[in-house]
Design a protein around this motif. Structure first.
Motif, PDB file in Angstrom:
ATOM      1  N   ARG A 153       0.795  -1.230   0.000  1.00 13.02           N
ATOM      2  CA  ARG A 153       0.000   0.000   0.000  1.00 13.02           C
ATOM      3  C   ARG A 153       0.826   1.278   0.000  1.00 13.02           C
ATOM      4  N   ASP A 154       1.713   1.417   0.987  1.00 12.06           N
ATOM      5  CA  ASP A 154       2.442   2.684   1.113  1.00 12.06           C
ATOM      6  C   ASP A 154       3.338   2.937  -0.087  1.00 12.06           C
ATOM      7  N   ARG A 155       4.084   1.905  -0.440  1.00 13.07           N
ATOM      8  CA  ARG A 155       5.019   2.094  -1.552  1.00 13.07           C
ATOM      9  C   ARG A 155       4.272   2.388  -2.846  1.00 13.07           C
ATOM     10  N   ALA A 172       5.678   1.562 -15.139  1.00 13.08           N
ATOM     11  CA  ALA A 172       6.239   0.217 -14.995  1.00 13.08           C
ATOM     12  C   ALA A 172       7.683   0.299 -14.500  1.00 13.08           C
ATOM     13  N   ARG A 173       8.412   1.308 -14.991  1.00  9.78           N
ATOM     14  CA  ARG A 173       9.813   1.442 -14.569  1.00  9.78           C
ATOM     15  C   ARG A 173       9.902   1.748 -13.073  1.00  9.78           C
ATOM     16  N   LEU A 174       9.022   2.660 -12.630  1.00 12.04           N
ATOM     17  CA  LEU A 174       9.004   3.006 -11.196  1.00 12.04           C
ATOM     18  C   LEU A 174       8.671   1.788 -10.342  1.00 12.04           C
ATOM     19  N   GLU A 175       7.677   1.022 -10.802  1.00 14.93           N
ATOM     20  CA  GLU A 175       7.275  -0.170 -10.049  1.00 14.93           C
ATOM     21  C   GLU A 175       8.453  -1.139  -9.934  1.00 14.93           C
ATOM     22  N   SER A 176       9.173  -1.300 -11.046  1.00 16.83           N
ATOM     23  CA  SER A 176      10.313  -2.221 -11.007  1.00 16.83           C
ATOM     24  C   SER A 176      11.378  -1.721 -10.045  1.00 16.83           C
ATOM     25  N   ASP A 177      11.612  -0.391 -10.046  1.00 17.27           N
ATOM     26  CA  ASP A 177      12.629   0.148  -9.142  1.00 17.27           C
ATOM     27  C   ASP A 177      12.224  -0.034  -7.686  1.00 17.27           C
ATOM     28  N   VAL A 178      10.967   0.286  -7.382  1.00 14.20           N
ATOM     29  CA  VAL A 178      10.535   0.314  -5.980  1.00 14.20           C
ATOM     30  C   VAL A 178      10.153  -1.079  -5.468  1.00 14.20           C
ATOM     31  N   LEU A 179       9.473  -1.843  -6.306  1.00 11.23           N
ATOM     32  CA  LEU A 179       8.928  -3.130  -5.830  1.00 11.23           C
ATOM     33  C   LEU A 179       9.637  -4.337  -6.442  1.00 11.23           C
ATOM     34  N   GLY A 180      10.513  -4.067  -7.390  1.00 12.71           N
ATOM     35  CA  GLY A 180      11.224  -5.164  -8.039  1.00 12.71           C
ATOM     36  C   GLY A 180      10.367  -5.892  -9.061  1.00 12.71           C
ATOM     37  N   ILE A 181       9.167  -5.385  -9.323  1.00  9.51           N
ATOM     38  CA  ILE A 181       8.285  -6.037 -10.292  1.00  9.51           C
ATOM     39  C   ILE A 181       7.292  -4.994 -10.811  1.00  9.51           C
ATOM     40  N   SER A 182       6.944  -5.074 -12.081  1.00 10.13           N
ATOM     41  CA  SER A 182       5.964  -4.124 -12.624  1.00 10.13           C
ATOM     42  C   SER A 182       4.570  -4.743 -12.536  1.00 10.13           C
ATOM     43  N   HIS A 183       3.531  -3.905 -12.708  1.00 12.49           N
ATOM     44  CA  HIS A 183       2.179  -4.463 -12.606  1.00 12.49           C
ATOM     45  C   HIS A 183       1.918  -5.476 -13.722  1.00 12.49           C
ATOM     46  N   CYS A 184       2.542  -5.267 -14.891  1.00 13.31           N
ATOM     47  CA  CYS A 184       2.344  -6.237 -15.980  1.00 13.31           C
ATOM     48  C   CYS A 184       2.967  -7.582 -15.612  1.00 13.31           C
ATOM     49  N   VAL A 483       5.447 -11.234   4.489  1.00 15.65           N
ATOM     50  CA  VAL A 483       5.528 -11.952   3.205  1.00 15.65           C
ATOM     51  C   VAL A 483       5.713 -10.942   2.064  1.00 15.65           C
ATOM     52  N   ALA A 484       4.976  -9.824   2.163  1.00  9.40           N
ATOM     53  CA  ALA A 484       5.060  -8.806   1.111  1.00  9.40           C
ATOM     54  C   ALA A 484       6.473  -8.239   1.026  1.00  9.40           C
ATOM     55  N   GLU A 485       7.054  -7.904   2.198  1.00  6.22           N
ATOM     56  CA  GLU A 485       8.409  -7.341   2.207  1.00  6.22           C
ATOM     57  C   GLU A 485       9.423  -8.371   1.717  1.00  6.22           C
ATOM     58  N   LEU A 486       9.213  -9.621   2.133  1.00 12.07           N
ATOM     59  CA  LEU A 486      10.137 -10.675   1.693  1.00 12.07           C
ATOM     60  C   LEU A 486      10.086 -10.856   0.178  1.00 12.07           C
ATOM     61  N   GLY A 487       8.891 -10.632  -0.382  1.00 10.68           N
ATOM     62  CA  GLY A 487       8.742 -10.723  -1.841  1.00 10.68           C
ATOM     63  C   GLY A 487       9.662  -9.732  -2.533  1.00 10.68           C
ATOM     64  N   ILE A 488       9.652  -8.485  -2.025  1.00 11.85           N
ATOM     65  CA  ILE A 488      10.516  -7.454  -2.630  1.00 11.85           C
ATOM     66  C   ILE A 488      11.986  -7.836  -2.441  1.00 11.85           C
ATOM     67  N   LEU A 489      12.300  -8.263  -1.212  1.00  8.92           N
ATOM     68  CA  LEU A 489      13.683  -8.612  -0.898  1.00  8.92           C
ATOM     69  C   LEU A 489      14.179  -9.752  -1.792  1.00  8.92           C
ATOM     70  N   ALA A 490      13.329 -10.758  -1.971  1.00 10.35           N
ATOM     71  CA  ALA A 490      13.722 -11.913  -2.788  1.00 10.35           C
ATOM     72  C   ALA A 490      14.039 -11.462  -4.213  1.00 10.35           C
ATOM     73  N   ARG A 491      13.220 -10.519  -4.727  1.00  6.26           N
ATOM     74  CA  ARG A 491      13.480 -10.057  -6.104  1.00  6.26           C
ATOM     75  C   ARG A 491      14.752  -9.230  -6.176  1.00  6.26           C
ATOM     76  N   GLN A 492      14.996  -8.419  -5.095  1.00  8.67           N
ATOM     77  CA  GLN A 492      16.234  -7.626  -5.106  1.00  8.67           C
ATOM     78  C   GLN A 492      17.454  -8.543  -5.092  1.00  8.67           C
TER      79      GLN A 492
END
Ligand code: GH3
Ligand code: MG
Length: 656
Positions: A153-155, A172-184, A483-492
């Motif tokens: 939510r916050d991010r 999409a680029r911002l999403e990849s930078d911040v969350l490690g994944i784009s909405h697509c 789990v959500a944070e770990l998802g980002i971490l795993a992608r990083q």
């Protein structure tokens, strides 16, 4: 390569719109099983549609054909199973403690519905046979946005503040930078999980990028073009109007280019878009949502800006006045003195009898509780789902939805399971009523006329149950957050493990994995594929003259020049020290040679200056195309390596 989406497990409870949920409940309660109305309603809700399609593909996974549209999914799973699934909907909770985001769910749903209608209508105009699939895919194409917005939510709030337009490539680029994944990429993972076929998933993955669409094979290309055309038209309809910002022009260009790929003339496009907008309006009207906010393509440029609807209009539903709240805020402090004891609760009282409402309401209020009042079962249902009471006290006999039914409906929903429900029963009917109430899911009962002390005792007992449920829910929420944070971490971590630190290009490990994937794809689809190995000429001399630091700086410049000269579909990797591998999916040797020439001349065209260093650096490149005789990717690499050797032997700074 497919992005990991470890948060997939959290996508089962994505929210649905309240209007859709209420409509679903009406349809489920009705005696007639109106399949068309149910499909129409589901076409307004991406989360539930996806869950239904997933169920259809899971329960019948051995059937050869996949289910990819809502109507077929409903047919396959049957009404009863669908009902059990659909009643488990979740709603958006306006809970301040959850740090609610700026994501506008109503606007998201309105856009998804419109995109679905556009996909259906444009595919019909292009003469496709399955407009139902197109409709459903349009609805689901951005389901990843719903997932990211609710899981992070916050991010995600920060992302949409920086880039509100969903089809802008920067989003999409911002999403990849911040969350490690784009909405697509998230949508792609979710559609794969739901069992959709490769072509449709792939089209969703690439559909926000026109260049990538053009590079795809036939089916993926046309599906991608259809989705992007629909997205562009949705932006034109829902955007701020012609000339208001650059997104209008961008959308207009995209619509023209993509509908051309679909073989549609501008007139056909306009007609199909107008039809889609009318259908969208009809569906929204049937749901009782505000239908306007459509700007037709032919709108006069001068008036379309002036008449741009306000954001509320775009989002559809006007904020409703909240009925029946009779005290402003909830107190959780213990109530002491004045004969009052226990803790204050937020209680919804549902009764069609004004006298009972007054009597029971004032007993509860005198005990210090906050009391919301609903005048019948339907109002009670809506208020229970949206106003977050802790306890529902409901009458037994009411017109429309009676107490037992209200209880059953609430218990079938995600929100309703958290509540404590007390049923008001009359003394005369005795045990039978009590037993039916408890069977329907009531936690307890209170007999009428109510005794204030017994009522208060029942409420306090109910609150203890609520607190236990709240505590387990909060633990669950913390777990989901982790789990959500770990998802980002795993992608990083994954991304770091596959990226070369000096040049930021994908590294050798990635190159090998991707090569194998592309090899498999080329074997399966029988399309060509080529690779290029590029090696810096006399690089040892650079190191000798300018030191290792100078050599590193040269490698950085070389890699960035190579990247700029490559196309978006070429996969450029650092393969070793001063060696680079480019994968050219769907390219034959001739095309790869042209690509290699472009790269060679981009690197060697001007000297590299870094500090005091000023040197001209050239590349030799070896190209190889996959042939039917080759048995593995290694043989392809070997062929490219041999060609590179030939280029070196022939004097360097050349392609072979
Ligand atoms: P050729 O034209 O035949 O390719 O000659 P070359 O000098 O480029 O090839 P050679 O294999 O003899 O030398 C490559 C050098 O690249 C040796 C190695 O020390 C250096 N090198 C490898 N990785 C790096 C790196 O990351 N940074 C720097 N500065 N040098 C590197
Ligand atoms: Mg070299």
């Amino acid at each position: 390569m497919d992005k990991k989406f470890d948060e997939l497990g959290l996508t089962g409870g994505l929210p649905s719109s309240l209007t859709v949920s209420m409509r679903l409940m009406d349809l489920m309660r009705g005696d007639q099983r109106d399949v068309d109305a149910l499909v129409d309603t589901l076409h307004c809700d991406p989360a539930l549609s996806l869950r239904l399609i997933k169920l259809a593909n899971q329960t019948h996974s051995r059937r050869p054909s996949r289910v990819e549209d809502v109507g077929s999914a409903l047919k396959r799973v049957g009404w009863d199973a669908a009902e059990a699934l659909l009643m488990g909907f979740s709603l958006v909770r306006n809970d301040a403690a959850e740090g609610w985001s700026d994501f506008d769910h109503e606007a998201y749903w309105a856009r998804a519905q419109l995109t679905a209608c556009l996909c259906g209508s444009l595919s019909g105009a292009a003469g496709w046979s399955s407009t139902q699939r197109a409709h459903s895919l349009g609805l689901l194409a951005d389901v990843g946005t719903l997932a990211l917005a609710n899981i992070h939510r916050d991010r995600f709030s920060g992302i949409i503040q920086d880039q509100p337009e969903p089809i802008a490539p920067e989003r999409a680029r911002l999403e990849s930078d911040v969350l490690g994944i784009s909405h697509c990429e998230a949508s792609h993972a979710m559609l794969e999980d739901a069992g959709l076929t490769y072509n449709l998933r792939e089209a969703v993955l690439v559909h926000k990028d026109y260049e990538r669409i053009c590079d795809q094979e036939n089916d993926v290309k046309t599906w991608g073009a259809l989705l992007l055309a629909s997205q562009a038209a949705a932006t034109l309809y829902l955007g701020k109007g012609r000339g208001a910002d650059s997104s209008w022009q961008h959308a207009e260009d995209l619509l023209a280019k993509t509908t051309q790929l679909l073989g549609l003339s501008m007139e056909q496009t306009e007609e199909a878009c107008t039809e889609a907008a009318q259908e969208w309006t009809r569906v929204r009207e049937a749901l009782g949502l505000q239908p306007e906010a459509v700007k037709y393509l032919k709108a006069d440029p001068a008036t379309s800006t002036a008449e741009a609807p306000s954001d509320e209009a775009v989002t559809g539903e006007a904020p409703r006045p909240i009925r029946g709240i009779e005290t402003p805020s909830m107190q959780i402090t213990p109530i002491l003195g004045n004969g009052r004891w226990g803790e204050a609760a937020r209680i919804l009282l549902v009764d069609d009898d004004p006298l009972t409402r007054r009597v029971v309401g004032s007993q509860l209020r005198r005990a210090g509780h906050e009391v919301l009042v609903a005048r019948d079962g339907r109002e009670g249902l809506e208020m229970a789902l949206t106003l977050d009471p802790q306890i529902v006290i409901t009458d037994w006999t009411m017109p429309g939805i009676c107490g037992v039914e209200l209880c059953e409906l609430l218990r079938a929903t995600d929100v309703g399971r958290r509540l404590c429900i007390l049923m008001l029963t009359s003394c005369d009917d005795g045990d039978d009523q009590v037993i039916s109430a408890l069977r329907a899911g009531a936690d307890d009962y209170v007999t009428k006329p109510s005794n204030p002390r017994i009522l208060q005792a029942r409420v306090q007992a109910g609150l203890r149950t609520v607190h236990l449920r709240e505590r387990s829910e909060s633990m669950e929420k913390n777990h989901q957050g982790e789990v959500a944070e770990l998802g980002i971490l795993a992608r990083q971590l994954e991304s770091a493990a596959l990226t070369d630190a000096l040049t930021q290009l994908p590294n050798r490990r990635y190159a090998i994995q991707r090569l194998e994937q592309e090899w498999e794809m080329a074997s399966r689809t029988n399309r060509p594929m080529s690779v290029i190995i590029a090696d810096v000429d006399h690089f040892k001399r650079v190191n000798d003259r300018h030191g290792h630091g100078g050599g590193d700086a040269v490698l950085k410049v070389v890699s960035s020049r190579m990247r700029e000269a490559s196309r978006s579909t070429d996969v450029l990797c650092r393969f070793g020290g001063e060696e680079f591998l480019t994968l050219n999916p769907a390219c034959n040797g001739q095309e790869a040679l042209r690509c290699a020439e472009r790269v060679r001349s981009a690197v060697g065209c001007k000297p590299i200056r870094h500090g005091a260093m000023d040197c001209l650096v050239t590349l030799s490149l070896g190209i190889a195309e996959r042939t039917p005789e080759m048995k593995s990717p290694d043989e392809l690499l070997l062929a490219a390596d041999r060609a590179l050797y030939t280029a070196k032997a022939a004097g360097r700074n050349r392609c072979a």
